[in-house]
Design a protein around this motif. Structure first.
Motif, PDB file in Angstrom:
ATOM      1  N   SER A  39       0.396  -1.277   0.226  1.00 36.60           N
ATOM      2  CA  SER A  39       0.047  -0.020  -0.125  1.00 36.60           C
ATOM      3  C   SER A  39       0.798   1.162  -0.032  1.00 36.60           C
ATOM      4  O   SER A  39       0.363   2.324   0.293  1.00 36.60           O
ATOM      5  CB  SER A  39      -1.016  -0.150   1.509  1.00 36.60           C
ATOM      6  N   LYS A  40       1.551   0.953   0.313  1.00 32.15           N
ATOM      7  CA  LYS A  40       3.174   2.443  -0.088  1.00 32.15           C
ATOM      8  C   LYS A  40       2.529   3.459  -1.361  1.00 32.15           C
ATOM      9  O   LYS A  40       2.482   2.621  -2.347  1.00 32.15           O
ATOM     10  CB  LYS A  40       4.270   1.935  -0.497  1.00 32.15           C
ATOM     11  N   GLY A  41       2.317   4.585  -0.967  1.00 29.65           N
ATOM     12  CA  GLY A  41       1.975   5.344  -2.183  1.00 29.65           C
ATOM     13  C   GLY A  41       0.283   5.901  -2.191  1.00 29.65           C
ATOM     14  O   GLY A  41       0.174   6.481  -2.554  1.00 29.65           O
ATOM     15  N   PHE A  42      -0.091   4.636  -1.240  1.00 28.73           N
ATOM     16  CA  PHE A  42      -2.013   5.139  -1.182  1.00 28.73           C
ATOM     17  C   PHE A  42      -2.254   6.366  -1.184  1.00 28.73           C
ATOM     18  O   PHE A  42      -1.798   6.763   0.625  1.00 28.73           O
ATOM     19  CB  PHE A  42      -2.964   4.159  -0.403  1.00 28.73           C
ATOM     20  N   GLU A  57      -4.419  12.774  -2.653  1.00 30.93           N
ATOM     21  CA  GLU A  57      -2.757  12.822  -1.906  1.00 30.93           C
ATOM     22  C   GLU A  57      -2.706  14.534  -1.591  1.00 30.93           C
ATOM     23  O   GLU A  57      -3.548  15.195  -2.647  1.00 30.93           O
ATOM     24  CB  GLU A  57      -2.134  11.939  -3.284  1.00 30.93           C
ATOM     25  N   LEU A  58      -2.246  14.872  -0.569  1.00 32.68           N
ATOM     26  CA  LEU A  58      -2.418  16.178  -0.307  1.00 32.68           C
ATOM     27  C   LEU A  58      -0.373  15.874  -0.390  1.00 32.68           C
ATOM     28  O   LEU A  58       0.421  15.397  -0.136  1.00 32.68           O
ATOM     29  CB  LEU A  58      -2.199  16.062   1.268  1.00 32.68           C
ATOM     30  N   LYS A  59      -0.092  17.265  -1.078  1.00 30.92           N
ATOM     31  CA  LYS A  59       0.871  18.215  -1.201  1.00 30.92           C
ATOM     32  C   LYS A  59       0.994  19.433  -0.771  1.00 30.92           C
ATOM     33  O   LYS A  59      -0.093  20.059  -1.024  1.00 30.92           O
ATOM     34  CB  LYS A  59       0.940  17.745  -3.037  1.00 30.92           C
ATOM     35  N   THR A  60       2.004  19.404  -0.258  1.00 34.10           N
ATOM     36  CA  THR A  60       2.235  20.600   0.437  1.00 34.10           C
ATOM     37  C   THR A  60       3.611  21.699  -0.726  1.00 34.10           C
ATOM     38  O   THR A  60       4.260  21.651  -1.961  1.00 34.10           O
ATOM     39  CB  THR A  60       3.198  20.829   2.148  1.00 34.10           C
ATOM     40  N   TYR A  61       3.514  22.963  -0.966  1.00 35.10           N
ATOM     41  CA  TYR A  61       4.462  23.972  -1.859  1.00 35.10           C
ATOM     42  C   TYR A  61       5.883  22.852  -1.121  1.00 35.10           C
ATOM     43  O   TYR A  61       6.473  23.512  -2.286  1.00 35.10           O
ATOM     44  CB  TYR A  61       4.164  25.775  -1.313  1.00 35.10           C
ATOM     45  N   ALA A  62       6.282  22.509   0.208  1.00 36.98           N
ATOM     46  CA  ALA A  62       7.415  22.278   0.447  1.00 36.98           C
ATOM     47  C   ALA A  62       7.514  20.637  -0.599  1.00 36.98           C
ATOM     48  O   ALA A  62       8.953  20.582  -0.831  1.00 36.98           O
ATOM     49  CB  ALA A  62       7.538  22.222   2.001  1.00 36.98           C
ATOM     50  N   ALA A  63       6.828  19.931  -0.656  1.00 31.54           N
ATOM     51  CA  ALA A  63       6.947  19.068  -1.289  1.00 31.54           C
ATOM     52  C   ALA A  63       5.915  18.460  -2.380  1.00 31.54           C
ATOM     53  O   ALA A  63       5.330  17.768  -2.301  1.00 31.54           O
ATOM     54  CB  ALA A  63       6.636  17.889  -0.561  1.00 31.54           C
ATOM     55  N   PRO A  64       6.183  18.861  -3.673  1.00 28.90           N
ATOM     56  CA  PRO A  64       5.064  19.254  -4.051  1.00 28.90           C
ATOM     57  C   PRO A  64       4.720  18.157  -5.162  1.00 28.90           C
ATOM     58  O   PRO A  64       3.803  18.251  -6.271  1.00 28.90           O
ATOM     59  CB  PRO A  64       5.236  20.604  -5.287  1.00 28.90           C
ATOM     60  N   ASN A  65       5.622  17.060  -5.380  1.00 28.79           N
ATOM     61  CA  ASN A  65       5.791  16.185  -6.634  1.00 28.79           C
ATOM     62  C   ASN A  65       5.479  15.140  -5.811  1.00 28.79           C
ATOM     63  O   ASN A  65       5.601  14.052  -4.867  1.00 28.79           O
ATOM     64  CB  ASN A  65       6.732  16.410  -6.832  1.00 28.79           C
ATOM     65  N   LEU A  66       4.731  14.061  -6.580  1.00 22.47           N
ATOM     66  CA  LEU A  66       4.505  12.410  -6.485  1.00 22.47           C
ATOM     67  C   LEU A  66       5.766  11.868  -6.576  1.00 22.47           C
ATOM     68  O   LEU A  66       6.911  11.915  -7.229  1.00 22.47           O
ATOM     69  CB  LEU A  66       3.630  11.842  -7.698  1.00 22.47           C
ATOM     70  N   ASN A  67       6.064  10.894  -5.172  1.00 21.49           N
ATOM     71  CA  ASN A  67       7.270   9.542  -5.163  1.00 21.49           C
ATOM     72  C   ASN A  67       6.341   8.633  -6.337  1.00 21.49           C
ATOM     73  O   ASN A  67       5.027   8.375  -6.618  1.00 21.49           O
ATOM     74  CB  ASN A  67       7.098   9.558  -4.029  1.00 21.49           C
ATOM     75  N   PRO A  68       7.308   7.310  -6.579  1.00 20.47           N
ATOM     76  CA  PRO A  68       6.842   6.472  -7.463  1.00 20.47           C
ATOM     77  C   PRO A  68       5.191   5.609  -7.223  1.00 20.47           C
ATOM     78  O   PRO A  68       4.624   5.280  -7.922  1.00 20.47           O
ATOM     79  CB  PRO A  68       8.466   5.398  -7.504  1.00 20.47           C
TER      80      PRO A  68
END
Length: 122
Positions: A39-42, A57-68
């Motif tokens: 479930s990693k990345g769910f 998926e919640l993204k902040t300005y500090a970490a805006p990119n999706l991981n694999p």
């Protein structure tokens, strides 16, 4: 919104479900799932309402990119015709989050009164 942390963004989004016929489930596979690899990345939050289910998926300005792992779940859920998207603090400011939650409160055209009885316990 100011530069929110991930936890603040999650709390804000879940708080907007309060007082509505919506149920938000925050997901933390690393903390709660012993098989976190599967479930990693769910998505960070699943919100259920009369109009369906949202996976966000919640993204902040500090970490805006999706991981694999997040990208993999994005494609899995979209392939299953699920409503997957990213929410950011900007989406709170723009009204997008509230608009999507309002839409989720409304049953779709195929939902009848009998199938909605689970909401009221009738």
């Amino acid at each position: 919104m100011p530069n929110l942390t991930h936890d603040q963004l999650l709390a804000e989004d879940i708080g907007r479900c309060d007082g509505r016929q919506l149920w938000a489930v925050p997901i933390n596979p690393a903390r709660f799932n012993h098989r976190a690899g599967a479930s990693k990345g769910f998505p960070d939050v699943m919100i259920v309402g009369p109009g369906g289910v949202l996976f966000r998926e919640l993204k902040t300005y500090a970490a805006p990119n999706l991981n694999p792992g997040q990208t993999t779940w994005r494609y899995r859920l979209q392939a299953a015709q699920q409503d997957w998207a990213v929410w950011t603090p900007r989406d709170l400011d723009s009204g997008r989050v509230d608009a999507e939650l309002v839409a989720l409160e409304t049953p779709d055209q195929y939902t009848d009164a009998w199938s909605m009885s689970w909401l009221t316990g009738d």
